[in-house]
Design an enzyme around this catalytic site. Structure first.
Site, PDB file in Angstrom:
ATOM      1  NE  ARG A  44      -3.812   4.570  -7.360  1.00  0.00           N
ATOM      2  CZ  ARG A  44      -2.793   4.888  -8.160  1.00  0.00           C
ATOM      3  NH1 ARG A  44      -1.655   4.223  -8.048  1.00  0.00           N
ATOM      4  NH2 ARG A  44      -2.895   5.857  -9.046  1.00  0.00           N
ATOM      5  N   GLY A  45      -1.136   2.655  -0.846  1.00  0.00           N
ATOM      6  CA  GLY A  45      -1.003   1.791   0.321  1.00  0.00           C
ATOM      7  C   GLY A  45      -0.236   0.512   0.075  1.00  0.00           C
TER       8      GLY A  45
ATOM      9  CG  LEU B 280       3.130   5.761   1.168  1.00  0.00           C
ATOM     10  CD1 LEU B 280       2.389   5.846   2.494  1.00  0.00           C
ATOM     11  CD2 LEU B 280       4.518   5.177   1.364  1.00  0.00           C
TER      12      LEU B 280
ATOM     13  CE1 TYR C 298      -9.561  13.208  -7.269  1.00  0.00           C
ATOM     14  CE2 TYR C 298      -8.776  14.358  -5.328  1.00  0.00           C
ATOM     15  CZ  TYR C 298      -8.521  13.771  -6.543  1.00  0.00           C
ATOM     16  OH  TYR C 298      -7.238  13.745  -7.029  1.00  0.00           O
TER      17      TYR C 298
ATOM     18  CB  SER D  50       1.612   1.796   3.340  1.00  0.00           C
ATOM     19  OG  SER D  50       0.809   0.641   3.556  1.00  0.00           O
TER      20      SER D  50
END
Length: 336
Positions: free
Chosen positions: A213-214, A211, A58, A217
């Site tokens: 990746r949003g 979620l 990452y 959300s």
């Protein structure tokens, strides 16, 4: 809010009912503020979150160093409760391109040595290869992690995005604590074969992307502009008609959430929590505000009528578009 606990399988540690996925604090989802990221990790630990998930690739080690800073500056009592979950094996070049996976035993031990240094810890609690290396039998990769366990550098073996057959082969080699895999209202493929297999074997699920990746959300809008470096700018679910279709699903979910006095995100996380005590959702909050919202899911109780309404609003396989671009889908053993 009272933080509950769950076990990572029959062989793994006891962890908080929600874990913190830290990837977005470093890469792939737009700019992040380092100070706010560290503060968010501290707030998560203070709220009772114990499981911190990262990967050595990452932002090429940035995320591990960030977590190392957060642990180093956290109160000792909180630091001692933190459990690290680390993925390894993904290969990248200086431009950030993905160039494959390396699961050779020598590479496993090399990756671990660097992760221990960046995190500033003497052991990693759960260690897993990010994706199956097609050129190395999973038995060899898992065997190398088992050797690290014998030497005290790792506590438990985990898996990531592998299919049922690979899970069985890995489990025959060493005890497996959990399988980390995408699982959400709109990513339910594991229910067909993978979830029954891990439950048969006493292996837990750490669910990322709860979620999406949003996307589910409740905060993502059709007109949102994404940077070219943002994963979602290339994700099929965030493109054109797919995006509009998926946001329509979100609006259907919003109606249920409002009836519960909860946010869309809290309802989606509560749904993931409802799928079983062997599932630990990872929330990818990058700020304390989003973390607080996510933790509120612990106070949302979904009864049978609620779950039926959610199922009707967002049926299994209702999402439009694959969860990864086509080139990346081919690297997922879990999709074969």
């Amino acid at each position: 809010m009272t933080m509950r606990t769950r076990n990572l399988g029959t062989t793994g540690p006891t962890v908080s009912a929600l874990g913190l996925g830290c990837m977005g604090m470093s890469a792939l989802y737009g700019d992040a503020d380092r100070a706010e990221s560290v503060a968010t990790v501290h707030a998560a630990l203070d709220a009772g979150v114990t499981l911190l998930d990262t990967g050595d690739f990452y932002a090429m080690g940035h995320n591990e160093m960030l977590i190392g800073e957060a642990l180093r500056t956290a109160p000792a009592a909180l630091r001692e409760k933190a459990l690290t979950s680390v993925k390894f094996g993904a290969l990248r070049d200086p431009e950030g391109n993905w160039t494959g996976y390396d699961g050779r035993p020598a590479a496993v031990k090399n990756f671990a040595a660097y992760s221990l240094q960046r995190l500033g810890v003497d052991h990693i609690d759960v260690y897993r290869i990010a994706r199956l290396d097609p050129d190395v039998p999973i038995e060899e990769t898992v065997g190398a992690i088992a050797e690290l366990i014998e030497k005290g550098y790792v506590r438990h073996v985990g898996l990531s995005e592998v299919g049922a057959e690979t899970v069985r082969r890995a489990a025959a080699t060493a005890p497996i604590a959990d399988l980390q895999i995408e699982y959400s209202l709109i990513s339910r493929g594991i229910e067909r074969e993978i979830l029954p297999t891990v439950r048969e074997l006493g292996i837990a699920i750490t669910a990322y992307g709860v979620l999406s990746r949003g996307l589910i959300s409740g905060h993502f809008t059709r007109d949102r502009q994404l940077a070219p470096t943002d994963f979602r700018a290339h994700s099929p679910r965030f493109q054109g008609e797919n995006l509009q279709h998926n946001l329509n699903l979100v609006e259907a979910l919003r109606k249920i959430a409002e009836q519960k006095g909860a946010s869309v995100a809290q309802t989606a996380i509560a749904w993931a929590l409802s799928r079983g005590d062997d599932i630990v959702p990872l929330v990818g909050a990058r700020t304390r505000e989003r973390l607080t919202e996510s933790l509120g899911a612990l106070d949302v109780t979904l009864d049978a009528a609620d779950l039926a309404a959610i199922e009707e609003a967002v049926p299994a396989d209702a999402a439009a578009g694959d969860r990864y671009p086509s080139a990346q889908m081919t690297t997922l053993d879990s999709e074969r």
